[in-house]
Structure formats: structure tokens, C-alpha cells
Design a protein around this motif. Structure first.
Motif, PDB file in Angstrom:
ATOM      1  N   GLU A 170      18.881  31.939 -22.728  1.00 16.35           N
ATOM      2  CA  GLU A 170      18.221  31.430 -21.525  1.00 16.35           C
ATOM      3  C   GLU A 170      19.192  30.726 -20.590  1.00 16.35           C
ATOM      4  O   GLU A 170      19.005  30.716 -19.368  1.00 16.35           O
ATOM      5  N   SER A 171      20.232  30.156 -21.155  1.00 14.36           N
ATOM      6  CA  SER A 171      21.193  29.385 -20.361  1.00 14.36           C
ATOM      7  C   SER A 171      22.252  30.245 -19.692  1.00 14.36           C
ATOM      8  O   SER A 171      23.028  29.752 -18.865  1.00 14.36           O
ATOM      9  N   ASP A 172      22.307  31.535 -20.017  1.00 12.90           N
ATOM     10  CA  ASP A 172      23.317  32.412 -19.427  1.00 12.90           C
ATOM     11  C   ASP A 172      23.016  32.648 -17.944  1.00 12.90           C
ATOM     12  O   ASP A 172      21.855  32.753 -17.548  1.00 12.90           O
ATOM     13  N   PRO A 173      24.054  32.744 -17.108  1.00 11.81           N
ATOM     14  CA  PRO A 173      23.820  32.980 -15.678  1.00 11.81           C
ATOM     15  C   PRO A 173      23.199  34.346 -15.440  1.00 11.81           C
ATOM     16  O   PRO A 173      23.571  35.332 -16.089  1.00 11.81           O
ATOM     17  N   VAL A 174      22.253  34.404 -14.507  1.00  8.28           N
ATOM     18  CA  VAL A 174      21.625  35.685 -14.174  1.00  8.28           C
ATOM     19  C   VAL A 174      22.598  36.532 -13.362  1.00  8.28           C
ATOM     20  O   VAL A 174      23.472  36.010 -12.673  1.00  8.28           O
ATOM     21  N   SER A 175      22.410  37.857 -13.474  1.00  2.45           N
ATOM     22  CA  SER A 175      23.346  38.773 -12.824  1.00  2.45           C
ATOM     23  C   SER A 175      22.664  40.112 -12.557  1.00  2.45           C
ATOM     24  O   SER A 175      23.100  41.152 -13.055  1.00  2.45           O
ATOM     25  N   PRO A 176      21.579  40.124 -11.788  1.00  8.06           N
ATOM     26  CA  PRO A 176      20.823  41.370 -11.595  1.00  8.06           C
ATOM     27  C   PRO A 176      21.607  42.404 -10.801  1.00  8.06           C
ATOM     28  O   PRO A 176      22.413  42.058  -9.929  1.00  8.06           O
ATOM     29  N   ILE A 177      21.356  43.672 -11.112  1.00  6.00           N
ATOM     30  CA  ILE A 177      22.034  44.753 -10.379  1.00  6.00           C
ATOM     31  C   ILE A 177      21.050  45.663  -9.658  1.00  6.00           C
ATOM     32  O   ILE A 177      21.461  46.639  -9.033  1.00  6.00           O
ATOM     33  N   SER A 178      19.754  45.369  -9.748  1.00  8.50           N
ATOM     34  CA  SER A 178      18.738  46.159  -9.041  1.00  8.50           C
ATOM     35  C   SER A 178      17.865  45.227  -8.212  1.00  8.50           C
ATOM     36  O   SER A 178      17.825  44.018  -8.444  1.00  8.50           O
ATOM     37  N   TYR A 179      17.142  45.782  -7.233  1.00  7.25           N
ATOM     38  CA  TYR A 179      16.218  44.976  -6.439  1.00  7.25           C
ATOM     39  C   TYR A 179      15.149  44.354  -7.327  1.00  7.25           C
ATOM     40  O   TYR A 179      14.748  43.204  -7.115  1.00  7.25           O
ATOM     41  N   TYR A 180      14.673  45.093  -8.306  1.00  6.52           N
ATOM     42  CA  TYR A 180      13.657  44.549  -9.215  1.00  6.52           C
ATOM     43  C   TYR A 180      14.179  43.297  -9.920  1.00  6.52           C
ATOM     44  O   TYR A 180      13.515  42.256  -9.950  1.00  6.52           O
ATOM     45  N   GLY A 181      15.390  43.394 -10.483  1.00  4.18           N
ATOM     46  CA  GLY A 181      15.987  42.231 -11.132  1.00  4.18           C
ATOM     47  C   GLY A 181      16.198  41.075 -10.168  1.00  4.18           C
ATOM     48  O   GLY A 181      15.939  39.916 -10.494  1.00  4.18           O
ATOM     49  N   GLU A 182      16.654  41.385  -8.956  1.00  5.16           N
ATOM     50  CA  GLU A 182      16.860  40.352  -7.940  1.00  5.16           C
ATOM     51  C   GLU A 182      15.551  39.661  -7.589  1.00  5.16           C
ATOM     52  O   GLU A 182      15.492  38.428  -7.426  1.00  5.16           O
ATOM     53  N   GLN A 183      14.489  40.450  -7.453  1.00  4.59           N
ATOM     54  CA  GLN A 183      13.193  39.879  -7.092  1.00  4.59           C
ATOM     55  C   GLN A 183      12.652  38.973  -8.193  1.00  4.59           C
ATOM     56  O   GLN A 183      12.081  37.909  -7.918  1.00  4.59           O
ATOM     57  N   LYS A 184      12.854  39.373  -9.425  1.00  3.06           N
ATOM     58  CA  LYS A 184      12.389  38.539 -10.529  1.00  3.06           C
ATOM     59  C   LYS A 184      13.180  37.226 -10.604  1.00  3.06           C
ATOM     60  O   LYS A 184      12.622  36.168 -10.900  1.00  3.06           O
ATOM     61  N   VAL A 185      14.483  37.292 -10.348  1.00  3.57           N
ATOM     62  CA  VAL A 185      15.286  36.069 -10.293  1.00  3.57           C
ATOM     63  C   VAL A 185      14.769  35.147  -9.191  1.00  3.57           C
ATOM     64  O   VAL A 185      14.590  33.937  -9.389  1.00  3.57           O
ATOM     65  N   LYS A 186      14.518  35.709  -8.023  1.00  6.92           N
ATOM     66  CA  LYS A 186      14.016  34.923  -6.891  1.00  6.92           C
ATOM     67  C   LYS A 186      12.664  34.288  -7.231  1.00  6.92           C
ATOM     68  O   LYS A 186      12.425  33.108  -6.922  1.00  6.92           O
ATOM     69  N   ALA A 187      11.802  35.054  -7.888  1.00  5.74           N
ATOM     70  CA  ALA A 187      10.490  34.531  -8.273  1.00  5.74           C
ATOM     71  C   ALA A 187      10.633  33.397  -9.286  1.00  5.74           C
ATOM     72  O   ALA A 187       9.946  32.368  -9.181  1.00  5.74           O
ATOM     73  N   GLU A 188      11.495  33.587 -10.278  1.00  8.06           N
ATOM     74  CA  GLU A 188      11.747  32.512 -11.249  1.00  8.06           C
ATOM     75  C   GLU A 188      12.140  31.225 -10.529  1.00  8.06           C
ATOM     76  O   GLU A 188      11.580  30.148 -10.787  1.00  8.06           O
ATOM     77  N   GLN A 189      13.120  31.345  -9.644  1.00 10.10           N
ATOM     78  CA  GLN A 189      13.662  30.164  -8.969  1.00 10.10           C
ATOM     79  C   GLN A 189      12.619  29.493  -8.091  1.00 10.10           C
ATOM     80  O   GLN A 189      12.474  28.263  -8.109  1.00 10.10           O
ATOM     81  N   GLU A 190      11.884  30.293  -7.322  1.00  6.71           N
ATOM     82  CA  GLU A 190      10.890  29.715  -6.409  1.00  6.71           C
ATOM     83  C   GLU A 190       9.754  29.049  -7.172  1.00  6.71           C
ATOM     84  O   GLU A 190       9.290  27.967  -6.792  1.00  6.71           O
ATOM     85  N   MET A 191       9.291  29.688  -8.246  1.00 10.05           N
ATOM     86  CA  MET A 191       8.174  29.109  -8.991  1.00 10.05           C
ATOM     87  C   MET A 191       8.563  27.779  -9.618  1.00 10.05           C
ATOM     88  O   MET A 191       7.773  26.832  -9.617  1.00 10.05           O
ATOM     89  N   LEU A 192       9.784  27.677 -10.134  1.00  5.99           N
ATOM     90  CA  LEU A 192      10.212  26.424 -10.751  1.00  5.99           C
ATOM     91  C   LEU A 192      10.428  25.320  -9.709  1.00  5.99           C
ATOM     92  O   LEU A 192      10.246  24.145 -10.012  1.00  5.99           O
ATOM     93  N   ILE A 193      10.794  25.707  -8.486  1.00  9.16           N
ATOM     94  CA  ILE A 193      10.911  24.721  -7.409  1.00  9.16           C
ATOM     95  C   ILE A 193       9.530  24.248  -6.965  1.00  9.16           C
ATOM     96  O   ILE A 193       9.268  23.048  -6.821  1.00  9.16           O
ATOM     97  N   ILE A 194       8.625  25.193  -6.757  1.00 10.07           N
ATOM     98  CA  ILE A 194       7.276  24.870  -6.298  1.00 10.07           C
ATOM     99  C   ILE A 194       6.490  24.108  -7.354  1.00 10.07           C
ATOM    100  O   ILE A 194       5.789  23.136  -7.061  1.00 10.07           O
ATOM    101  N   TYR A 195       6.621  24.565  -8.608  1.00 10.70           N
ATOM    102  CA  TYR A 195       5.864  23.948  -9.700  1.00 10.70           C
ATOM    103  C   TYR A 195       6.773  23.838 -10.926  1.00 10.70           C
ATOM    104  O   TYR A 195       6.852  24.770 -11.731  1.00 10.70           O
ATOM    105  N   PRO A 196       7.472  22.728 -11.065  1.00 14.46           N
ATOM    106  CA  PRO A 196       8.465  22.578 -12.133  1.00 14.46           C
ATOM    107  C   PRO A 196       7.906  22.730 -13.548  1.00 14.46           C
ATOM    108  O   PRO A 196       8.691  22.892 -14.497  1.00 14.46           O
ATOM    109  N   LYS A 197       6.613  22.684 -13.716  1.00 14.84           N
ATOM    110  CA  LYS A 197       6.029  22.854 -15.053  1.00 14.84           C
ATOM    111  C   LYS A 197       5.872  24.330 -15.455  1.00 14.84           C
ATOM    112  O   LYS A 197       5.494  24.624 -16.593  1.00 14.84           O
ATOM    113  N   THR A 198       6.159  25.234 -14.542  1.00 15.10           N
ATOM    114  CA  THR A 198       6.028  26.667 -14.838  1.00 15.10           C
ATOM    115  C   THR A 198       6.908  27.053 -16.028  1.00 15.10           C
ATOM    116  O   THR A 198       8.040  26.592 -16.157  1.00 15.10           O
TER     117      THR A 198
END
Length: 292
Positions: A125-153
Motif C-alpha cells: 500500500e505504501s508503494d508509489p503509484v505509477s499508472p500507465i493507462s487512463y483507467y489506472g490514472e483515473q483510479k489514482v485520481k479518485a483515490e486521492q480526491e476521495m481521501l481529501i474530501i473524506y479522510p475516513k474513506t
């Protein structure tokens, strides 16, 4: 019983989760195109990209917890339709985090092992993300935004999954079985590795994360790293088909819209310590043998 809202309930994982969760939850499953019928599950039609519809459903149901599965989950589709898939994978996820934050209820989000490029497995879990597809990029973005909006996610990164299909969403092994039963050759990659689990095991992991996790990332991979070729051979053995039907091929030789990571094996030690207990792949397949 407490109310659990599951988005994407008509999908493969959503279907398996709803079937399992109904033992201990009053389950509400959202769908967009494909309504399911079940005596113990309440299905509601929702366009997750429409914030007004989401707000209405939250007000009507008043869920005690949410597991957000709804996604555009096919990498090739996301690569070819980046704007439409972004609305589903990122914008909708942020809105759901906000709605959960407003009423301070547990929220679990399913991400993917494809947030990694596959060059340095197995991934913690602690390894840096490194997506190579739009799908992977979108999931990274969603992870980051959800934890910012709601840190309990709780972010659950999911592996390749197999098992009992929903009426509208197949498991990848359905194609394997169809090919075996027809006596046709099945070409499988020897150079793509994952840590697969069954849909039932994944469902158990998500409910465990809902119960024990808060504001963290959890990997829900299986115990064994395998290629699709190795998985297919094991499946043929368990289901009593000839392994001669399987021929090896290379992922790198197959041109697809979305680039694929060669090895996104997950290190799920953290989940194991929480009580996540995937069976061996052989045991998983043995259990499925008489059900599909």
C-alpha cells in the motif's frame, strides 16, 4: 439491520457483494442499465454521474454505510473514452465521498491493482503509484480526491477477480469455460501476472475493510502470484479439461488500446493481519466447480 448502499450492484463484484452482504445488512444496490431481481435486496436506479440523483438516493435510503463499486472498469474503454469514463470513475467518486462525509458514515471505494506499472512487484500500500493507462490514472485520481474530501474513506485496491457471474456481467473465466467445453484452443498470456481472488472472497474483504478500516488503503489480493497461462492450466485441471487445449502467448505481442502492466501482483499482508483469508486458488476453483 443497518442499511448498506452498494453502487454498481449489477456488475460482477457488485452482484457477489450484494448476495453475501444480505446476511447481515439491509442491502440497497444501485444500477444504471440493468435491474436485478432479488427478494432480499432493494435495487434502485441511479446515474452516479448525476449529483442530484445521488443526493436524492442518499436522502431516501439514509444508508449507514456505502461501498462504491460503480465504475467504467474496462481499460480499453477508458483509453478510448477518457472524458466519459472520467465522469464515472473520478467525478462520481468524489461526489459520493462528499455525501458520505456530510453524514459521517463509513465509505469504502474499490480501486485497482492497475494503479501500478507492473515493474516492481509485489506492491504494498505504501508503494508509489505509477499508472500507465487512463483507467489506472483515473483510479489514482479518485483515490486521492476521495481521501481529501473524506479522510475516513477506505480505499480497497482489487486484483483480478473470478467467480459466479451476475446476470449482466461475466467473469473472465466464463470465456475459459466456454472455450474448454467447445473443445477449442485457448491462448493465454505467460507474461502477465496478477494475484487473483474469487468474487466471494473479494466481497468478504470489502466488508472486513468496512468494519475495520478507516482513512487508509488496503490491498485485497490473493495469496498466489500467477500468470493467466498458469491460472488456465490450474482451472483446466480442476474442471477436468485437457490442458492440451491451452497454448501460451505473450501479452506484449497483442496490441490493445490501453497499455497493460506486466505484473501488478499485490502484497496483501496488511489485509491478512486484519483477518482477510483468501483460500488457495485450487480451493476457490473447487468451490466454484459445481456452481457455474
Amino acid at each position: 439491520m443497518k442499511k448498506l448502499l452498494v453502487t454498481g450492484a449489477s456488475g460482477f463484484l457488485g452482484y457477489n457483494l450484494c448476495q453475501y452482504a444480505q446476511e447481515n445488512w439491509q442491502v440497497y444496490g444501485s444500477y444504471y442499465n440493468h435491474k436485478l431481481d432479488s427478494k432480499n435486496i432493494n435495487f434502485v436506479k441511479v446515474d452516479v454521474t448525476n449529483i442530484d440523483e445521488l443526493q436524492t438516493i442518499f436522502k431516501q435510503i439514509k444508508p449507514d454505510a456505502v461501498i462504491h463499486l460503480a465504475a467504467a472498469s474496462k481499460p480499453n474503454y477508458c483509453q478510448n473514452n477518457p472524458e466519459d469514463s472520467y465522469k464515472i470513475n473520478v467525478t462520481a467518486s468524489g461526489n459520493i465521498a462528499k455525501l458520505c462525509a456530510d453524514v459521517n458514515i463509513p465509505c469504502v471505494f474499490t480501486s485497482t491493482d492497475l494503479v501500478f506499472d507492473g515493474l516492481n512487484p509485489p506492491y504494498k500500500e505504501s508503494d508509489p503509484v505509477s499508472p500507465i493507462s487512463y483507467y489506472g490514472e483515473q483510479k489514482v485520481k479518485a483515490e486521492q480526491e476521495m481521501l481529501i474530501i473524506y479522510p475516513k474513506t477506505v480505499i480497497c485496491r482489487m486484483p483480478l477477480m473470478f467467480g459466479i457471474p451476475s446476470p449482466y456481467a461475466a467473469s473472465f473465466i466464463d470465456f475459459f469455460l466456454k472455450t474448454f467445453r467447445e473443445g477449442k484452443k485457448l491462448s493465454l498470456f505467460t507474461d502477465e501476472y496478477r494475484t487473483p481472488v474469487s468474487g466471494l472472497t473479494a466481497a468478504k474483504g470489502l466488508l472486513l475493510a468496512l468494519e475495520k478500516g478507516e482513512g487508509e488503503i488496503i490491498h485485497l489480493g490473493g495469496r498466489k502470484r500467477v500468470s493467466r497461462y498458469e491460472f488456465g492450466n490450474l482451472m483446466a485441471e480442476v474442471f477436468n479439461f485437457s490442458q492440451d487445449l491451452i497454448t501460451p502467448c505473450l501479452q506484449k505481442d497483442v496490441v490493445m488500446a490501453a497499455p497493460r502492466s506486466p505484473d501488478t501482483s499485490l502484497d496483501s499482508s496488511k489485509a491478512f493481519q486484519l483477518g482477510y483469508q483468501p483460500l488457495s486458488l485450487r480451493e476457490e476453483l473447487e468451490q466454484l466447480k459445481n456452481k457455474i
